[in-house]
Design a protein around this motif. Structure first.
Motif, PDB file in Angstrom:
ATOM      1  N   THR A  50       0.831  -1.212   0.000  1.00 30.00           N
ATOM      2  CA  THR A  50       0.000   0.000   0.000  1.00 30.00           C
ATOM      3  C   THR A  50       0.860   1.254   0.000  1.00 30.00           C
ATOM      4  O   THR A  50       0.572   2.222  -0.727  1.00 30.00           O
ATOM      5  CB  THR A  50      -0.924   0.002   1.232  1.00 30.00           C
ATOM      6  OG1 THR A  50      -1.706  -1.193   1.241  1.00 30.00           O
ATOM      7  CG2 THR A  50      -1.852   1.198   1.189  1.00 30.00           C
ATOM      8  N   ILE A  51       1.923   1.255   0.795  1.00 33.03           N
ATOM      9  CA  ILE A  51       2.828   2.421   0.826  1.00 33.03           C
ATOM     10  C   ILE A  51       3.500   2.606  -0.530  1.00 33.03           C
ATOM     11  O   ILE A  51       3.639   3.732  -1.033  1.00 33.03           O
ATOM     12  CB  ILE A  51       3.871   2.251   1.938  1.00 33.03           C
ATOM     13  CG1 ILE A  51       3.195   2.349   3.308  1.00 33.03           C
ATOM     14  CG2 ILE A  51       4.967   3.308   1.818  1.00 33.03           C
ATOM     15  CD1 ILE A  51       4.133   2.113   4.472  1.00 33.03           C
ATOM     16  N   GLY A  52       3.917   1.495  -1.157  1.00 38.06           N
ATOM     17  CA  GLY A  52       4.542   1.590  -2.474  1.00 38.06           C
ATOM     18  C   GLY A  52       3.590   2.129  -3.521  1.00 38.06           C
ATOM     19  O   GLY A  52       3.969   2.978  -4.343  1.00 38.06           O
ATOM     20  N   LEU A  53       2.343   1.673  -3.515  1.00 41.41           N
ATOM     21  CA  LEU A  53       1.352   2.170  -4.464  1.00 41.41           C
ATOM     22  C   LEU A  53       1.050   3.639  -4.221  1.00 41.41           C
ATOM     23  O   LEU A  53       0.882   4.421  -5.173  1.00 41.41           O
ATOM     24  CB  LEU A  53       0.075   1.333  -4.358  1.00 41.41           C
ATOM     25  CG  LEU A  53       0.190  -0.126  -4.813  1.00 41.41           C
ATOM     26  CD1 LEU A  53      -1.119  -0.859  -4.541  1.00 41.41           C
ATOM     27  CD2 LEU A  53       0.546  -0.202  -6.294  1.00 41.41           C
ATOM     28  N   TRP A  54       0.977   4.006  -2.944  1.00 36.75           N
ATOM     29  CA  TRP A  54       0.707   5.417  -2.621  1.00 36.75           C
ATOM     30  C   TRP A  54       1.844   6.311  -3.131  1.00 36.75           C
ATOM     31  O   TRP A  54       1.603   7.385  -3.703  1.00 36.75           O
ATOM     32  CB  TRP A  54       0.550   5.560  -1.113  1.00 36.75           C
ATOM     33  CG  TRP A  54       0.398   6.988  -0.665  1.00 36.75           C
ATOM     34  CD1 TRP A  54      -0.703   7.777  -0.775  1.00 36.75           C
ATOM     35  CD2 TRP A  54       1.408   7.806  -0.059  1.00 36.75           C
ATOM     36  NE1 TRP A  54      -0.457   9.034  -0.261  1.00 36.75           N
ATOM     37  CE2 TRP A  54       0.841   9.084   0.188  1.00 36.75           C
ATOM     38  CE3 TRP A  54       2.730   7.585   0.316  1.00 36.75           C
ATOM     39  CZ2 TRP A  54       1.551  10.106   0.767  1.00 36.75           C
ATOM     40  CZ3 TRP A  54       3.445   8.615   0.904  1.00 36.75           C
ATOM     41  CH2 TRP A  54       2.854   9.857   1.123  1.00 36.75           C
ATOM     42  N   LYS A  55       3.088   5.869  -2.965  1.00 34.51           N
ATOM     43  CA  LYS A  55       4.218   6.651  -3.466  1.00 34.51           C
ATOM     44  C   LYS A  55       4.187   6.735  -4.983  1.00 34.51           C
ATOM     45  O   LYS A  55       4.487   7.787  -5.567  1.00 34.51           O
ATOM     46  CB  LYS A  55       5.532   6.022  -3.010  1.00 34.51           C
ATOM     47  CG  LYS A  55       5.828   6.194  -1.525  1.00 34.51           C
ATOM     48  CD  LYS A  55       7.177   5.594  -1.174  1.00 34.51           C
ATOM     49  CE  LYS A  55       7.507   5.802   0.289  1.00 34.51           C
ATOM     50  NZ  LYS A  55       8.825   5.204   0.649  1.00 34.51           N
ATOM     51  N   ALA A  56       3.827   5.622  -5.624  1.00 31.48           N
ATOM     52  CA  ALA A  56       3.781   5.618  -7.088  1.00 31.48           C
ATOM     53  C   ALA A  56       2.726   6.577  -7.613  1.00 31.48           C
ATOM     54  O   ALA A  56       2.928   7.243  -8.640  1.00 31.48           O
ATOM     55  CB  ALA A  56       3.509   4.203  -7.588  1.00 31.48           C
ATOM     56  N   LEU A  57       1.601   6.674  -6.927  1.00 35.39           N
ATOM     57  CA  LEU A  57       0.513   7.541  -7.372  1.00 35.39           C
ATOM     58  C   LEU A  57       0.769   9.008  -7.060  1.00 35.39           C
ATOM     59  O   LEU A  57       0.295   9.901  -7.782  1.00 35.39           O
ATOM     60  CB  LEU A  57      -0.804   7.098  -6.726  1.00 35.39           C
ATOM     61  CG  LEU A  57      -1.342   5.723  -7.161  1.00 35.39           C
ATOM     62  CD1 LEU A  57      -2.550   5.340  -6.318  1.00 35.39           C
ATOM     63  CD2 LEU A  57      -1.701   5.741  -8.644  1.00 35.39           C
ATOM     64  N   THR A  58       1.504   9.281  -5.987  1.00 38.51           N
ATOM     65  CA  THR A  58       1.704  10.668  -5.563  1.00 38.51           C
ATOM     66  C   THR A  58       3.016  11.275  -6.046  1.00 38.51           C
ATOM     67  O   THR A  58       3.075  12.461  -6.379  1.00 38.51           O
ATOM     68  CB  THR A  58       1.652  10.768  -4.034  1.00 38.51           C
ATOM     69  OG1 THR A  58       2.621   9.860  -3.468  1.00 38.51           O
ATOM     70  CG2 THR A  58       0.269  10.398  -3.527  1.00 38.51           C
ATOM     71  N   THR A  59       4.069  10.471  -6.085  1.00 35.21           N
ATOM     72  CA  THR A  59       5.381  11.008  -6.465  1.00 35.21           C
ATOM     73  C   THR A  59       5.958  10.333  -7.697  1.00 35.21           C
ATOM     74  O   THR A  59       6.606  10.991  -8.508  1.00 35.21           O
ATOM     75  CB  THR A  59       6.378  10.876  -5.299  1.00 35.21           C
ATOM     76  OG1 THR A  59       6.509   9.488  -4.936  1.00 35.21           O
ATOM     77  CG2 THR A  59       5.905  11.671  -4.082  1.00 35.21           C
ATOM     78  N   SER A  65       9.263   3.434  -6.462  1.00 34.80           N
ATOM     79  CA  SER A  65       8.331   3.434  -5.330  1.00 34.80           C
ATOM     80  C   SER A  65       8.480   2.202  -4.452  1.00 34.80           C
ATOM     81  O   SER A  65       7.980   2.181  -3.331  1.00 34.80           O
ATOM     82  CB  SER A  65       6.879   3.528  -5.848  1.00 34.80           C
ATOM     83  OG  SER A  65       6.694   4.702  -6.606  1.00 34.80           O
ATOM     84  N   PHE A  66       9.159   1.184  -4.975  1.00 36.08           N
ATOM     85  CA  PHE A  66       9.360  -0.046  -4.216  1.00 36.08           C
ATOM     86  C   PHE A  66      10.848  -0.279  -4.021  1.00 36.08           C
ATOM     87  O   PHE A  66      11.642  -0.045  -4.940  1.00 36.08           O
ATOM     88  CB  PHE A  66       8.728  -1.234  -4.944  1.00 36.08           C
ATOM     89  CG  PHE A  66       7.231  -1.155  -5.065  1.00 36.08           C
ATOM     90  CD1 PHE A  66       6.415  -1.663  -4.072  1.00 36.08           C
ATOM     91  CD2 PHE A  66       6.640  -0.546  -6.165  1.00 36.08           C
ATOM     92  CE1 PHE A  66       5.032  -1.580  -4.178  1.00 36.08           C
ATOM     93  CE2 PHE A  66       5.266  -0.453  -6.278  1.00 36.08           C
ATOM     94  CZ  PHE A  66       4.459  -0.976  -5.279  1.00 36.08           C
ATOM     95  N   PRO A  67      11.265  -0.757  -2.846  1.00 38.56           N
ATOM     96  CA  PRO A  67      12.687  -0.992  -2.579  1.00 38.56           C
ATOM     97  C   PRO A  67      13.198  -2.196  -3.360  1.00 38.56           C
ATOM     98  O   PRO A  67      12.437  -2.933  -3.987  1.00 38.56           O
ATOM     99  CB  PRO A  67      12.727  -1.239  -1.071  1.00 38.56           C
ATOM    100  CG  PRO A  67      11.376  -1.803  -0.760  1.00 38.56           C
ATOM    101  CD  PRO A  67      10.430  -1.110  -1.695  1.00 38.56           C
TER     102      PRO A  67
END
Length: 350
Positions: A50-59, A65-67
């Motif tokens: 969820t954090i990775g998807l949120w980063k991909a959508l926002t930044t 977005s994923f390590p």
């Protein structure tokens, strides 16, 4: 004068006297332990995805977005979740009593290495360099020496507690010693696991306490990709694969083990496929993902292995729960006449 009740059937007859409520509590506790071990990796996966998807959508972009690996979450915003989940998984693996001595030993060892996967960052070298470059302790923060001493103290007590738990386990249960005495796959596996652990501990103690000052603790293991964190993660995954193998080939794994539970023939093929997926399949997954996204093939391999083991654990948990329910129903008759709160339950490995 009150009559003394007759002795309940003992282990020699294959039965023990157990209060019905206690039997139910043990079964529920055992089931909750197994389901917790399924829920923990699901929690880590859901949070990090969820954090990775949120980063991909926002930044964005998506690839950043994923390590590169699960362990890289240690240096990110999901650090607390990663460390907490890994420590909890380690505790569950150690607390769980395996169906066979081989499974129990492999899961205990996997729990031991899981602790160090959580405590030793994969990016420790760069973290320590950044702290040393600061020159002085920032307000409210800590220096490289502080971090080094924290690792030294933490690892010291972790090893002491693990040693005490191992001593108590060997003292109260003879399954491990008996497995070694039986020889075969069990003995070979034990020797290999102990040697891998000895090498790991030797490198850990040397690089943590004697290779340099606390400010220069980096735990790079044998250098390059053979860092101690990676060493612990690889051995942990191999040990989990052995646990699956012990169910895929129960006759070999439990040869001569009097505490082994009956296996379910209908699930043997499925367990063999899961074991194959964790060994041969993971190589194919790694090659494919590396061709598609070179920066995330390690992450894909790690999640593949965890997903395969979690699926195995889910299937085995349902099988074990069904078996314990059948045992409880079959032992509903009182073991002692006039004592409705006591039932005779066949001796099982809990």
């Amino acid at each position: 004068m009150e009559e003394t009740p007759r002795s309940a059937p003992g282990p020699a007859s294959g039965f023990v006297a157990l209060p019905a409520a206690d039997f139910a509590n043990l079964r529920l506790t055992y089931d909750h332990l197994r389901w917790t071990l399924i829920g923990l990796p699901i929690l880590l996966f859901c949070v990090t995805l969820t954090i990775g998807l949120w980063k991909a959508l926002t930044t964005g972009p998506w690839k950043d977005s994923f390590p590169s690996s699960i362990s890289a979450y240690y240096s990110g915003s999901s650090r607390d979740v990663f460390v907490g989940v890994m420590i909890a998984i380690a505790a569950c693996l150690i607390a769980y009593r395996g169906t066979t001595a081989l499974e129990e030993f492999s899961l205990n060892m996997a729990g031991f290495f899981a602790v160090f996967v959580a405590l030793i960052p994969t990016t420790l070298e760069s973290v320590m360099k950044q702290l040393r470059d600061l020159g002085e302790r920032p307000v409210g923060g800590f220096s490289a020496a502080d971090y080094g001493w924290s690792l030294r103290i933490t690892v010291f007590w972790v090893v002491i507690i693990c040693a005490v738990l191992a001593f108590l386990t060997l003292r109260r249960s003879h399954r491990t010693a008996e497995m070694f005495a039986r020889g075969g796959w069990g003995r070979r596996f034990m020797v290999a696991a102990v040697l891998l652990t000895a090498v790991f501990l030797a490198l850990l103690v040397w690089q943590l306490y004697f290779a340099g000052s606390a400010a220069y603790v980096e735990l790079d293991g044998l250098g390059g990709p053979a860092k101690l964190h990676n060493y612990a993660a690889i051995v942990m995954i191999l040990l989990l694969a052995v646990a699956v193998w012990s169910h895929a080939y129960p006759d070999r794994a439990a040869k001569g083990d009097p505490t082994a539970e009956p296996h379910d023939p209908d699930l043997l093929y499925l367990y063999k496929w899961i074991f194959l997926a964790m060994t041969v399949g993971v190589v194919l997954v790694g090659v494919l993902v590396r061709l598609l996204t070179p920066d995330h093939w390690v992450l894909a391999i790690e999640w593949w292995e965890i997903g395969c083991f979690a699926f195995f654990w889910f299937v085995e948990t349902r099988r074990a729960a069904r078996r314990r329910r059948k045992l409880g129903q079959a032992s509903a008759a009182p073991a002692i006449e006039g004592s409705p709160t006591v039932q005779a339950a066949p001796m099982v490995t809990l």
